[in-house]
Design an enzyme around this catalytic site. Structure first.
Site, PDB file in Angstrom:
ATOM      1  NE  ARG A  24      17.635  22.939 128.847  1.00 19.72           N
ATOM      2  CZ  ARG A  24      16.564  23.191 129.597  1.00 19.72           C
ATOM      3  NH1 ARG A  24      15.760  22.189 129.923  1.00 19.72           N
ATOM      4  NH2 ARG A  24      16.292  24.414 130.002  1.00 19.72           N
ATOM      5  N   GLY A  25      20.128  16.272 129.825  1.00 21.58           N
ATOM      6  CA  GLY A  25      20.478  14.965 129.303  1.00 21.58           C
ATOM      7  C   GLY A  25      19.336  14.366 128.510  1.00 21.58           C
ATOM      8  CB  SER A  28      17.230  13.685 134.205  1.00 28.23           C
ATOM      9  OG  SER A  28      18.639  13.547 134.136  1.00 28.23           O
ATOM     10  CB  VAL A  30      21.245  18.783 136.396  1.00 23.66           C
ATOM     11  CG1 VAL A  30      21.793  19.226 137.758  1.00 23.66           C
ATOM     12  CG2 VAL A  30      21.300  17.262 136.284  1.00 23.66           C
ATOM     13  CG  ASP A 134      24.172   6.454 133.040  1.00 20.21           C
ATOM     14  OD1 ASP A 134      24.777   6.114 132.004  1.00 20.21           O
ATOM     15  OD2 ASP A 134      23.712   7.599 133.216  1.00 20.21           O
TER      16      ASP A 134
END
Length: 303
Positions: A24-25, A28, A30, A134
């Site tokens: 978890r960023g 977003s 994944v 990024d």
């Protein structure tokens, strides 16, 4: 998927089964993902209000066609009323800096080989006018945990923001609102700096000690050729800053003039750098969880 408009399909569930979250960023999440119930892939999910729709419109078609060994591939794009999903290649290895500290021997030769792989991926993107936007240590991941794992640059982010928005050391000094190709090269220059000395440069250091001479104590064992590569990547002028295709051809990057002595002190500093980075990530996760729980707690207090 053709045309100038965003071509994100509906019907994610028709071909893919989503599983548990992998990471978890800030922008977003994944998830594990199965294609037709048996092929392992990953699904990067954004909330729609956090997506850079202009970037999706401009780059989606080309990105879906890119196949490069050092780029995490994006296979497909879907949308729901509230979210956008990108189906990507699944990788299982550790981040670059974690792999480096586990190597029995790490020298400029290894560093140059790794940078060459990353530059190869950037040349592919930049030749198509695509900005990654990024590039940081967390964006560099191995395909698997074995010695034969391939270093991958994380899939191009479609987030409306990047971590660079939050004034990290990886943002180029021109600080444009829109990430740029020149900004990608600055970010990679900072990554290379950390790879060779094991610590981040201080904000003031970048504009004083770092660019003119790299004469700081932890640079004593670093070759003149390596310093020159970093200096050109960290050119304060984005228009004269080293480009990816130019950097790829430099003899140091190609491995012909690199030193082979073990960078023991840099590896030890990298070990500490990794530990601090993991602590920062864990702290952000705790803060994010608290923010998500605040509305619930407030509702409880009102009862």
């Amino acid at each position: 998927m053709t045309g100038d408009e965003i071509q994100l399909r509906d019907g994610l569930e028709a071909s893919y089964i989503l599983g548990d979250a992998i990471t978890r960023g800030q922008f977003s999440t994944v998830y594990k993902c199965l294609y037709k119930g048996k092929i392992e892939r990953a699904c990067r999910t954004y909330e729609k209000d956090k997506v850079n729709l202009n970037k999706v419109t401009k780059y989606l078609q080309e990105i879906l066609q890119i196949v490069h060994p050092n780029l995490i591939r994006i296979y497909d794009g879907f949308q729901t009323p509230d979210e956008i999903h990108f189906i990507t290649e699944r990788v299982y290895g550790e981040e670059l800096f974690e792999r480096i500290v586990d190597l029995g021997h790490y020298s400029e030769r290894e560093a140059a080989s790794l940078i060459k792989d990353i530059l190869s991926a950037l040349v592919c993107l930049h030749d198509k006018g695509i900005v990654h936007g990024d590039i940081r240590p967390e964006s560099l991941i191995y395909s698997n945990e074995g010695h034969d794992g391939t270093l991958k640059l994380r899939d191009v982010s479609f987030s409306k923001w990047t971590p660079n928005t939050h004034a990290t050391i990886f943002i180029a000094p021109e600080k444009g609102e829109t990430p740029s190709i020149a900004g990608d090269m600055w970010s990679l220059g900072i990554v290379l700096y950390i790879m060779l000395c094991g610590i981040e440069p201080g904000a003031g250091e970048v504009f004083t000690e770092l660019v003119p001479g790299l004469s700081l104590p932890w640079w004593e064992d670093i070759s003149k050729q390596a310093k020159e590569v970093i200096q050109r990547m960290l050119d304060l002028n984005p228009y004269s800053r080293l480009k990816a295709d130019e950097a790829y051809q430099i003899p140091w990057v190609q491995g012909s003039v690199t030193q082979e002595h073990h960078l023991e002190a840099a590896v030890e500093r990298l070990r500490e750098f990794n530990a601090k980075a993991k602590f920062r990530v864990a702290s952000k996760a705790v803060l994010a969880t608290r923010k998500l729980s605040l509305p619930f707690l407030r509702r409880m207090e009102l009862r």
